[in-house]
Design a protein around this motif. Structure first.
Motif, PDB file in Angstrom:
ATOM      1  N   GLU A   1      43.949  39.288  40.166  1.00 23.97           N
ATOM      2  CA  GLU A   1      42.550  39.603  40.448  1.00 23.97           C
ATOM      3  C   GLU A   1      42.113  40.798  39.613  1.00 23.97           C
ATOM      4  OE1 GLU A   1      40.084  40.262  44.519  1.00 23.97           O
ATOM      5  OE2 GLU A   1      41.472  41.873  44.004  1.00 23.97           O
ATOM      6  N   VAL A   2      40.910  40.707  39.073  1.00 18.51           N
ATOM      7  CA  VAL A   2      40.300  41.830  38.370  1.00 18.51           C
ATOM      8  C   VAL A   2      38.881  41.989  38.896  1.00 18.51           C
ATOM      9  CG1 VAL A   2      39.578  42.799  36.156  1.00 18.51           C
ATOM     10  CG2 VAL A   2      41.648  41.408  36.276  1.00 18.51           C
ATOM     11  N   LYS A   3      38.518  43.196  39.290  1.00 22.81           N
ATOM     12  CA  LYS A   3      37.138  43.460  39.692  1.00 22.81           C
ATOM     13  C   LYS A   3      36.677  44.767  39.074  1.00 22.81           C
ATOM     14  CE  LYS A   3      38.498  45.412  44.203  1.00 22.81           C
ATOM     15  NZ  LYS A   3      38.317  45.282  45.677  1.00 22.81           N
ATOM     16  N   GLY A   4      35.371  44.819  38.757  1.00 23.79           N
ATOM     17  CA  GLY A   4      34.828  46.002  38.102  1.00 23.79           C
ATOM     18  C   GLY A   4      33.424  46.308  38.565  1.00 23.79           C
ATOM     19  N   PHE A   5      33.056  47.588  38.460  1.00 19.40           N
ATOM     20  CA  PHE A   5      31.741  48.077  38.880  1.00 19.40           C
ATOM     21  C   PHE A   5      31.187  48.963  37.773  1.00 19.40           C
ATOM     22  CE2 PHE A   5      34.651  47.488  42.387  1.00 19.40           C
ATOM     23  CZ  PHE A   5      33.956  46.627  43.214  1.00 19.40           C
ATOM     24  N   PHE A   6      29.991  48.618  37.307  1.00 20.60           N
ATOM     25  CA  PHE A   6      29.436  49.271  36.118  1.00 20.60           C
ATOM     26  C   PHE A   6      28.018  49.746  36.425  1.00 20.60           C
ATOM     27  CE2 PHE A   6      32.325  45.820  35.039  1.00 20.60           C
ATOM     28  CZ  PHE A   6      33.303  46.502  34.323  1.00 20.60           C
TER      29      PHE A   6
ATOM     30  N   VAL B   1      40.494  29.132  41.533  1.00 18.46           N
ATOM     31  CA  VAL B   1      39.896  30.085  40.603  1.00 18.46           C
ATOM     32  C   VAL B   1      38.526  30.436  41.155  1.00 18.46           C
ATOM     33  CG1 VAL B   1      38.953  30.451  38.292  1.00 18.46           C
ATOM     34  CG2 VAL B   1      41.114  29.241  38.566  1.00 18.46           C
ATOM     35  N   VAL B   2      38.180  31.718  41.187  1.00 23.76           N
ATOM     36  CA  VAL B   2      36.869  32.124  41.677  1.00 23.76           C
ATOM     37  C   VAL B   2      36.358  33.304  40.872  1.00 23.76           C
ATOM     38  CG1 VAL B   2      37.756  33.740  43.436  1.00 23.76           C
ATOM     39  CG2 VAL B   2      35.535  32.645  43.755  1.00 23.76           C
ATOM     40  N   CYS B   3      35.053  33.303  40.623  1.00 22.87           N
ATOM     41  CA  CYS B   3      34.385  34.391  39.932  1.00 22.87           C
ATOM     42  C   CYS B   3      33.124  34.744  40.726  1.00 22.87           C
ATOM     43  CB  CYS B   3      34.022  33.991  38.500  1.00 22.87           C
ATOM     44  SG  CYS B   3      33.114  35.266  37.579  1.00 22.87           S
ATOM     45  N   ASN B   4      32.981  36.016  41.066  1.00 20.43           N
ATOM     46  CA  ASN B   4      31.815  36.503  41.802  1.00 20.43           C
ATOM     47  C   ASN B   4      31.089  37.539  40.958  1.00 20.43           C
ATOM     48  OD1 ASN B   4      34.308  36.410  44.002  1.00 20.43           O
ATOM     49  ND2 ASN B   4      32.512  35.284  44.644  1.00 20.43           N
ATOM     50  N   LEU B   5      29.796  37.339  40.770  1.00 15.26           N
ATOM     51  CA  LEU B   5      28.974  38.268  40.004  1.00 15.26           C
ATOM     52  C   LEU B   5      27.757  38.643  40.836  1.00 15.26           C
ATOM     53  CD1 LEU B   5      28.994  36.355  36.594  1.00 15.26           C
ATOM     54  CD2 LEU B   5      30.425  38.327  37.193  1.00 15.26           C
TER      55      LEU B   5
ATOM     56  N   TYR C   1      31.272  45.292  51.728  1.00 14.96           N
ATOM     57  CA  TYR C   1      30.968  44.502  50.536  1.00 14.96           C
ATOM     58  C   TYR C   1      31.874  43.277  50.477  1.00 14.96           C
ATOM     59  CZ  TYR C   1      27.950  48.030  48.330  1.00 14.96           C
ATOM     60  OH  TYR C   1      26.932  48.881  48.020  1.00 14.96           O
ATOM     61  N   PRO C   2      31.434  42.208  49.800  1.00 16.37           N
ATOM     62  CA  PRO C   2      32.283  41.009  49.681  1.00 16.37           C
ATOM     63  C   PRO C   2      33.508  41.251  48.809  1.00 16.37           C
ATOM     64  CG  PRO C   2      30.279  40.756  48.373  1.00 16.37           C
ATOM     65  CD  PRO C   2      30.092  41.985  49.205  1.00 16.37           C
ATOM     66  N   PHE C   3      33.436  42.240  47.904  1.00 13.01           N
ATOM     67  CA  PHE C   3      34.596  42.581  47.061  1.00 13.01           C
ATOM     68  C   PHE C   3      34.402  43.966  46.488  1.00 13.01           C
ATOM     69  CE2 PHE C   3      31.487  40.407  44.410  1.00 13.01           C
ATOM     70  CZ  PHE C   3      31.390  41.215  43.297  1.00 13.01           C
TER      71      PHE C   3
ATOM     72  N   ARG D   1      33.984  40.089  39.991  1.00 17.59           N
ATOM     73  CA  ARG D   1      35.386  39.846  40.335  1.00 17.59           C
ATOM     74  C   ARG D   1      35.805  38.496  39.781  1.00 17.59           C
ATOM     75  NH1 ARG D   1      37.225  39.064  46.512  1.00 17.59           N
ATOM     76  NH2 ARG D   1      35.598  37.471  46.358  1.00 17.59           N
ATOM     77  N   PHE D   2      37.020  38.447  39.250  1.00 17.93           N
ATOM     78  CA  PHE D   2      37.635  37.178  38.830  1.00 17.93           C
ATOM     79  C   PHE D   2      39.022  37.119  39.447  1.00 17.93           C
ATOM     80  CE2 PHE D   2      40.410  34.671  36.106  1.00 17.93           C
ATOM     81  CZ  PHE D   2      39.700  33.476  36.041  1.00 17.93           C
ATOM     82  N   ALA D   3      39.346  36.026  40.113  1.00 14.01           N
ATOM     83  CA  ALA D   3      40.645  35.888  40.764  1.00 14.01           C
ATOM     84  C   ALA D   3      41.171  34.474  40.565  1.00 14.01           C
ATOM     85  CB  ALA D   3      40.541  36.198  42.261  1.00 14.01           C
ATOM     86  N   VAL D   4      42.495  34.369  40.452  1.00 13.61           N
ATOM     87  CA  VAL D   4      43.158  33.079  40.300  1.00 13.61           C
ATOM     88  C   VAL D   4      44.440  33.130  41.120  1.00 13.61           C
ATOM     89  CG1 VAL D   4      44.311  33.871  38.190  1.00 13.61           C
ATOM     90  CG2 VAL D   4      44.104  31.412  38.646  1.00 13.61           C
ATOM     91  N   GLY D   5      44.793  32.015  41.741  1.00 16.39           N
ATOM     92  CA  GLY D   5      45.996  31.975  42.549  1.00 16.39           C
ATOM     93  C   GLY D   5      46.589  30.585  42.610  1.00 16.39           C
ATOM     94  N   GLN D   6      47.886  30.532  42.883  1.00 19.53           N
ATOM     95  CA  GLN D   6      48.570  29.252  42.967  1.00 19.53           C
ATOM     96  C   GLN D   6      49.751  29.375  43.917  1.00 19.53           C
ATOM     97  OE1 GLN D   6      48.899  26.517  39.522  1.00 19.53           O
ATOM     98  NE2 GLN D   6      51.088  26.941  39.610  1.00 19.53           N
ATOM     99  N   ALA D   7      49.911  28.399  44.796  1.00 19.37           N
ATOM    100  CA  ALA D   7      51.046  28.335  45.717  1.00 19.37           C
ATOM    101  C   ALA D   7      51.869  27.100  45.382  1.00 19.37           C
ATOM    102  CB  ALA D   7      50.568  28.280  47.167  1.00 19.37           C
ATOM    103  N   ARG D   8      53.181  27.289  45.272  1.00 18.30           N
ATOM    104  CA  ARG D   8      54.062  26.165  44.946  1.00 18.30           C
ATOM    105  C   ARG D   8      55.172  26.075  45.983  1.00 18.30           C
ATOM    106  NH1 ARG D   8      50.885  23.391  42.737  1.00 18.30           N
ATOM    107  NH2 ARG D   8      52.566  21.989  42.060  1.00 18.30           N
ATOM    108  N   GLY D   9      55.439  24.863  46.440  1.00 17.91           N
ATOM    109  CA  GLY D   9      56.471  24.615  47.426  1.00 17.91           C
ATOM    110  C   GLY D   9      56.237  23.264  48.068  1.00 17.91           C
ATOM    111  N   SER D  10      57.084  22.892  49.000  1.00 16.38           N
ATOM    112  CA  SER D  10      56.938  21.608  49.687  1.00 16.38           C
ATOM    113  C   SER D  10      56.470  21.842  51.113  1.00 16.38           C
ATOM    114  CB  SER D  10      58.274  20.851  49.695  1.00 16.38           C
ATOM    115  OG  SER D  10      59.267  21.599  50.355  1.00 16.38           O
TER     116      SER D  10
END
Length: 410
Positions: free
Chosen positions: A270-275, A326-330, A408-410, A287-296
């Motif tokens: 996850e990366v988030k920034g405030f400018f 994958v999610v991106c919040n602006l 805040y949401p993020f 904010r940009f975030a990506v995630g993955q779960a692997r298993g049975s």
């Protein structure tokens, strides 16, 4: 219209508030040097809404205690509200900020139908001469409004089901600085889940509509997982940042040998920034975030989930579930005006936003047609450095979604 009505009621309610000065011998002061405690009392209407829970009406009284710097150092808010699905609910919410490096939050809530919520959250960055950051979250709740639509980006609104999500557990993490801006976090969490009949009787029941073979974890599950995270941060504040960047990479493992129902590994970044502009009247946040779960046989509530007030605000919670996301919040946080009522300084913000994201079995399986785009508008009342109330209205393919909450949401 509902959001504008709520803001109007809040403005009118502020006029009915009052300020009291209570001797420190009667009410312990946030600072030992204070001879009295300044307490602002504000009655407020409760008009909350979310796609899963529906509309809630009620009333609360907020008690805001100030420290010797005239900052809000504690908030206590008892409330009573009414909801067609949960009946009458009594709640006591509290947040205490003994110092900028320490905070304690708690929520005690019980409904006449299904719902309950008991939780405590602690954050302390003052340990070991500010070398150790500790985060603790303890919880026991039942959410009778929980939803499941099926797996994958193509899950249909017509397959919406309801269930009661009964959970208890904890989340612990400890962070140690490797350099000025880089911290290493070690985490441990325990989660026990039971699935029961929900409170939204107009929808099919989850366990009647889906089978355990289709949905792992539908009969309940346990997770005991350990994690390691590397965090880079230049944020100017931990909770309500107005400038800086925070990047996080996390690996988490769940092992059957330690009490988990299923073995899996989760990867997240996850990366988030405030400018801000120079006077912080406008803050561009992303904010940009990506995630993955692997298993049975990963339990359905342990997979990647999008939807709700902090991810895709055009949908209710749990709208999209799969192994990866994958999610991106602006959003643009625009301070409209600064208003002081009973010595409480609040910034009133407008926040147009767009949320973009999707789920799939693997990140590589994501296709443009599976990506959701949710534009919307937010309204926020900010009492720095600790308190924020917000209304977010998002628009998705299932229609508009309205969220009222804190933070805040993020």
């Amino acid at each position: 219209m509902r959001a504008l009505t709520l803001l109007s009621l809040i403005l009118l309610s502020l006029l009915a508030g009052c300020t009291s000065y209570i001797p420190a011998t009667v009410l312990p002061a946030p600072s030992p040097a204070q001879p009295y405690v300044k307490m602002v009392t504000i009655p407020l209407p409760v008009i909350a809404s979310s796609p899963n829970e529906g509309v809630t009406y009620g009333a609360l009284t907020a008690f805001l205690l100030h420290n010797d710097k005239d900052e809000v150092s504690a908030l206590f808010a008892p409330q009573v509200n009414q909801n067609e699905n949960f009946g009458t609910t009594g709640t006591l919410y509290g947040a205490v900020y003994p110092s900028p490096l320490r905070s304690i939050e708690f929520n005690l809530s019980k409904s006449t139908k299904v719902n309950s919520d008991y939780e405590v959250r602690l954050r302390d960055q003052s340990l070991m001469e500010r070398q150790l950051e500790l985060n603790v979250f303890l919880y026991n709740f039942t959410d009778g409004s929980a939803r499941f639509f099926g797996f994958g980006p193509g899950s249909r609104a017509e397959d919406e089901t309801n269930f009661a999500d009964r959970e208890f557990g904890y989340t612990l993490s400890a962070g140690y600085p490797l350099t000025t801006n880089i911290l290493l976090f070690l985490g441990d969490r325990l989660r026990r889940v039971e699935v029961d009949d929900g409170a939204v009787t107009k929808l099919p029941n989850l366990q009647q509509h889906f089978s355990a073979a289709e949905v792992p974890g539908i009969d309940g599950f346990s997770t005991h997982a350990q994690s390691i995270s590397l965090v880079y941060s230049t944020l100017d504040a931990p909770a309500m940042a107005s400038s800086g960047i925070r990047a996080r990479a996390t690996v988490e493992g769940s092992l059957a040998a330690l009490g988990s129902s299923a073995r899996f590994v989760r990867y997240e970044a996850e990366v988030k920034g405030f400018f801000p502009v120079p006077d912080s009247r406008f803050i561009s946040a992303g904010r940009f975030a990506v995630g993955q779960a692997r298993g049975s046989s990963i339990p359905f509530l342990e997979r990647s989930i999008l939807g709700g007030e902090n991810t895709l605000r055009g949908y209710g919670r749990n709208r999209f579930i799969d192994n990866s996301y994958v999610v991106c919040n602006l959003e643009e946080r625009i301070r409209l005006f600064r208003w002081e009522v009973f010595d409480v300084k609040a910034d009133w913000e407008l926040a147009p936003f767009v949320d973009i994201g999707g789920v799939a079995d693997t990140v590589g399986d994501l296709r443009a047609g599976n990506i959701e785009v949710n534009p919307g508008i937010g309204f926020r009342a900010v009492v720095r450095p600790n308190i924020l109330g917000r209304i977010d209205v998002g628009f998705g393919k299932d229609g508009p979604a309205v969220f009222v909450g804190l933070g805040y949401p993020f």
